[in-house]
Write a protein that holds these residues in place. Structure first.
Motif, short mmCIF file in Angstrom:
data_model
loop_
_atom_site.label_atom_id
_atom_site.label_comp_id
_atom_site.label_asym_id
_atom_site.label_seq_id
_atom_site.Cartn_x
_atom_site.Cartn_y
_atom_site.Cartn_z
N ALA A 205 -15.17 -42.66 15.74
CA ALA A 205 -16.39 -43.47 15.79
C ALA A 205 -17.64 -42.62 15.89
CB ALA A 205 -16.35 -44.40 17.03
N VAL A 206 -18.76 -43.20 15.44
CA VAL A 206 -20.06 -42.59 15.68
C VAL A 206 -20.49 -42.93 17.10
CG1 VAL A 206 -22.47 -42.54 14.99
CG2 VAL A 206 -20.70 -42.85 13.27
N THR A 207 -20.91 -41.96 17.86
CA THR A 207 -21.41 -42.24 19.19
C THR A 207 -22.73 -41.54 19.40
OG1 THR A 207 -20.15 -40.40 20.08
CG2 THR A 207 -19.12 -42.57 20.21
N ALA A 208 -23.52 -42.06 20.33
CA ALA A 208 -24.87 -41.53 20.52
C ALA A 208 -24.82 -40.11 21.06
CB ALA A 208 -25.65 -42.42 21.48
N CYS A 209 -25.37 -39.18 20.23
CA CYS A 209 -25.60 -37.79 20.64
C CYS A 209 -24.33 -37.06 21.07
CB CYS A 209 -26.62 -37.72 21.77
SG CYS A 209 -28.23 -38.32 21.26
N THR A 210 -23.16 -37.47 20.57
CA THR A 210 -21.94 -36.75 20.90
C THR A 210 -21.52 -35.83 19.78
OG1 THR A 210 -20.50 -38.44 19.97
CG2 THR A 210 -21.11 -38.67 22.29
N GLY A 211 -22.05 -36.04 18.58
CA GLY A 211 -21.65 -35.22 17.45
C GLY A 211 -20.30 -35.59 16.91
N SER A 212 -19.78 -36.77 17.20
CA SER A 212 -18.51 -37.19 16.64
C SER A 212 -18.66 -37.47 15.16
CB SER A 212 -17.98 -38.43 17.36
OG SER A 212 -18.86 -39.49 17.22
N SER A 213 -17.56 -37.41 14.44
CA SER A 213 -17.62 -37.41 12.98
C SER A 213 -17.17 -38.73 12.39
CB SER A 213 -16.73 -36.29 12.44
OG SER A 213 -16.63 -36.37 11.04
N LEU A 214 -17.87 -39.14 11.32
CA LEU A 214 -17.43 -40.31 10.57
C LEU A 214 -16.51 -39.92 9.44
CD1 LEU A 214 -20.50 -42.67 10.21
CD2 LEU A 214 -18.20 -43.31 10.91
N GLY A 215 -16.39 -38.64 9.14
CA GLY A 215 -15.65 -38.24 7.97
C GLY A 215 -14.39 -37.47 8.28
N GLY A 216 -13.93 -37.49 9.52
CA GLY A 216 -12.75 -36.74 9.88
C GLY A 216 -13.14 -35.43 10.53
N ALA A 217 -12.16 -34.59 10.79
CA ALA A 217 -12.41 -33.35 11.50
C ALA A 217 -13.19 -32.36 10.65
CB ALA A 217 -11.07 -32.74 11.92
N ASP A 218 -13.89 -31.43 11.35
CA ASP A 218 -14.56 -30.34 10.64
C ASP A 218 -13.50 -29.55 9.86
OD1 ASP A 218 -17.07 -29.35 13.07
OD2 ASP A 218 -16.84 -31.12 11.85
N ASN A 219 -13.76 -29.29 8.59
CA ASN A 219 -12.85 -28.41 7.88
C ASN A 219 -13.59 -27.72 6.76
OD1 ASN A 219 -13.15 -30.53 6.10
ND2 ASN A 219 -11.02 -31.21 6.23
N SER A 220 -13.28 -26.46 6.57
CA SER A 220 -13.77 -25.61 5.48
C SER A 220 -15.29 -25.62 5.36
CB SER A 220 -13.13 -26.05 4.14
OG SER A 220 -13.54 -27.36 3.78
N GLY A 221 -15.99 -25.87 6.46
CA GLY A 221 -17.44 -25.78 6.44
C GLY A 221 -18.12 -26.77 5.53
N GLU A 222 -17.44 -27.86 5.20
CA GLU A 222 -17.98 -28.81 4.24
C GLU A 222 -18.70 -29.99 4.88
OE1 GLU A 222 -17.76 -28.58 0.71
OE2 GLU A 222 -17.30 -26.55 1.30
N GLU A 223 -18.59 -30.14 6.18
CA GLU A 223 -19.12 -31.32 6.85
C GLU A 223 -20.65 -31.33 6.83
OE1 GLU A 223 -17.57 -33.23 10.80
OE2 GLU A 223 -18.97 -31.64 11.27
N ILE A 224 -21.22 -32.50 6.57
CA ILE A 224 -22.66 -32.69 6.55
C ILE A 224 -23.09 -33.38 7.83
CG2 ILE A 224 -24.53 -33.95 5.41
CD1 ILE A 224 -22.94 -33.63 2.80
N ARG A 225 -24.13 -32.85 8.46
CA ARG A 225 -24.64 -33.44 9.69
C ARG A 225 -25.93 -34.21 9.40
NH1 ARG A 225 -22.75 -28.42 11.50
NH2 ARG A 225 -24.79 -27.44 11.23
N ILE A 226 -25.96 -35.47 9.79
CA ILE A 226 -27.11 -36.35 9.61
C ILE A 226 -27.55 -36.85 10.98
CG2 ILE A 226 -27.99 -38.48 8.57
CD1 ILE A 226 -27.37 -36.35 6.51
N GLY A 227 -28.85 -36.80 11.26
CA GLY A 227 -29.38 -37.33 12.51
C GLY A 227 -29.90 -38.74 12.32
N LEU A 228 -29.44 -39.67 13.13
CA LEU A 228 -29.86 -41.07 13.06
C LEU A 228 -30.66 -41.39 14.31
CD1 LEU A 228 -29.72 -43.79 11.57
CD2 LEU A 228 -27.58 -44.27 12.79
N ILE A 229 -31.98 -41.58 14.15
CA ILE A 229 -32.87 -41.79 15.29
C ILE A 229 -33.43 -43.21 15.23
CG2 ILE A 229 -34.69 -40.59 13.99
CD1 ILE A 229 -35.93 -39.82 16.69
N VAL A 230 -33.03 -44.04 16.18
CA VAL A 230 -33.39 -45.46 16.21
C VAL A 230 -33.66 -45.88 17.65
CG1 VAL A 230 -31.97 -46.00 14.17
CG2 VAL A 230 -30.99 -46.20 16.46
N PRO A 231 -34.32 -47.03 17.86
CA PRO A 231 -34.56 -47.49 19.24
C PRO A 231 -33.26 -47.92 19.93
CG PRO A 231 -36.03 -48.59 17.69
CD PRO A 231 -34.96 -47.93 16.88
N LYS A 232 -32.90 -47.21 20.98
CA LYS A 232 -31.78 -47.61 21.83
C LYS A 232 -32.29 -48.15 23.16
CE LYS A 232 -28.51 -44.41 19.75
NZ LYS A 232 -27.54 -45.48 19.38
#
Length: 426
Positions: free
Chosen positions: A23-50
């Protein structure tokens, strides 16, 4: 739709998490695309009113973003994605601190978010400093003169009022309209967009002195409107035009009815969009608004979007905040594909900000710089609001605006599409 999480929405989020493995969680850096592998993971910051007055908007933005990622299998441009969420609060200090963390510590490739114009205005200097672009999904202020690092899937804040001004002028003829809204940059843009176009069409304001009435925003937004409504009721106004959103929108409409103001109410669509409409129900009946989306739009993309959202949320209907975030995912998918397939993945000879260099190392050659360059090359977005593409000047959607009326559809209150007003964007 409310700012509280319903059991149906909770079940949906669990299902999405299972389908995407994590799951996506606030500011935990958890992944929506599976585990980090081969340096291919893209990091996107989602900033919204919580937190703050627009928390319900933030909840909807997150839901729309997640739903689109689910449709794409948790990938953007064929790459697994890590989405890191952060709170923009009520804009300004909270938003700036969150954006700085996402860029400098989390090393995100791009930011998505910004419910309010205050947030966009506050974080923009940081975008230029870091070279990290923002895909805006909420209020877009008029104060950004150089939008090189800002691309919005939402709207230019002046447009909702400008779109309906000519129509309202035709409805009232030579009579006058009382205009009222909140005293902050987004409120000024929304209201002045209407006033400028209304005056250009020959319309006049019923307010004392012929100028809009502004209600306090800081330190807390106005929710007691009786002094203003008393003046409106005792005036010779033929109609009222307003912009409010969130809690202020709910209270304005409730008190408008309670005080028996008996002239037609017109508004920027945010008055009855999302949580306010759910809270108001019948009290909002007959309000006419201008906005760039309605659930009743008849196109294939909207039918698919409404079906997906409703199936995941016990029959609830989506709103524009879901759509803008959904479209941001479609934009990122297209632009990442374009950047990876184009020559922009080759490192440039210029000075690269440290955050961008870190992102480059983590994404196999894809950089914030190459992503920004590719944004100017992508084409049409097949959106639930109707197909649109970025304008070359302000990087905002060239899109249709619709006249909507709050009406009942079975047991549900909706913003029913009445007609297309105009096409705006640049």
């Amino acid at each position: 739709m409310t700012s509280q999480q319903t059991p149906g929405r909770s079940r949906w989020r669990v299902a999405v998490a299972a389908a995407l493995l994590t799951a996506v969680t606030a500011c935990t850096g958890s992944s929506l695309g599976g585990a980090d592998n081969s340096g291919e993971e893209i990091r996107i910051g989602l900033i919204v009113p919580k937190s703050g007055p627009y928390k319900s908007v933030g909840d909807d933005q997150v839901a729309g973003f997640r739903l689109a990622l689910e449709k794409l299998g948790g990938e953007l441009g064929g790459r697994p994605v890590k989405v890191i969420e952060a709170d923009e609060g009520d804009g300004k200090a909270t938003a700036l601190a969150s954006a700085r963390k996402l860029i400098e510590q989390d090393k995100v490739l791009a930011l998505v978010g910004g419910a309010t114009a205050d947030t966009v205005q506050t974080v923009y200097p940081l975008l230029k400093e870091s070279g990290v672009p923002l895909i805006g999904i909420g209020g877009r202020p008029s104060t950004v003169e150089d939008p090189s690092y800002l691309w919005s899937t939402s709207w230019l804040s002046q447009e909702t009022g400008a779109a309906i001004a000519g129509y309202l002028r035709e409805q009232v003829g030579d009579d006058r309209v009382w205009v009222i809204g909140p005293d902050y940059i987004g409120g000024h843009d929304q209201i002045n967009g209407f006033v400028d176009a209304f005056r250009e069409a020959g319309g006049k304001l019923a307010n004392p002195g012929g100028e809009p009435t502004w209600t306090p925003w800081a330190p807390t937004p106005t929710t007691e409107f009786s002094p203003y409504l008393t003046k409106i009721k005792n005036s010779d106004a033929a109609a009222v035009y307003t912009f409010y959103a969130g809690t202020s929108a709910v209270e304005f409409v409730k008190q408008y009815r309670q005080y028996g103001v008996d002239v037609p109410l017109y508004a920027s669509g945010f008055l009855t969009e999302g949580a306010p409409l759910a809270a108001l129900g019948e009290q909002a009946a007959g309000i006419y608004t201008s906005l760039n989306y309605s659930t009743t739009l008849d196109n294939a993309a909207n039918r698919d979007f409404v079906r997906r959202y409703s199936a995941a949320n016990d029959g609830e209907l989506p709103n524009l905040f879901h759509v803008s975030a959904w479209d941001a995912v479609l934009v990122l998918d297209q632009v990442i594909t374009e950047a990876l397939n184009g020559s922009d993945t080759v490192a440039t000879t210029g000075t690269t900000p440290a955050s961008q260099a870190a992102a480059d190392e983590a994404t196999g050659g894809l950089t914030s710089e190459s992503l920004t360059a590719a944004l100017s090359r992508i084409g049409s977005i097949d959106s639930p609001r109707g197909a649109w593409q970025f304008g070359p000047t302000n990087h905002t959607p060239v899109q249709a605006y619709y006249l909507r009326e709050v009406a009942q559809d079975g047991q549900v209150w909706v913003n029913r599409t009445v007609q297309t007003l105009t096409t705006l964007g640049s």
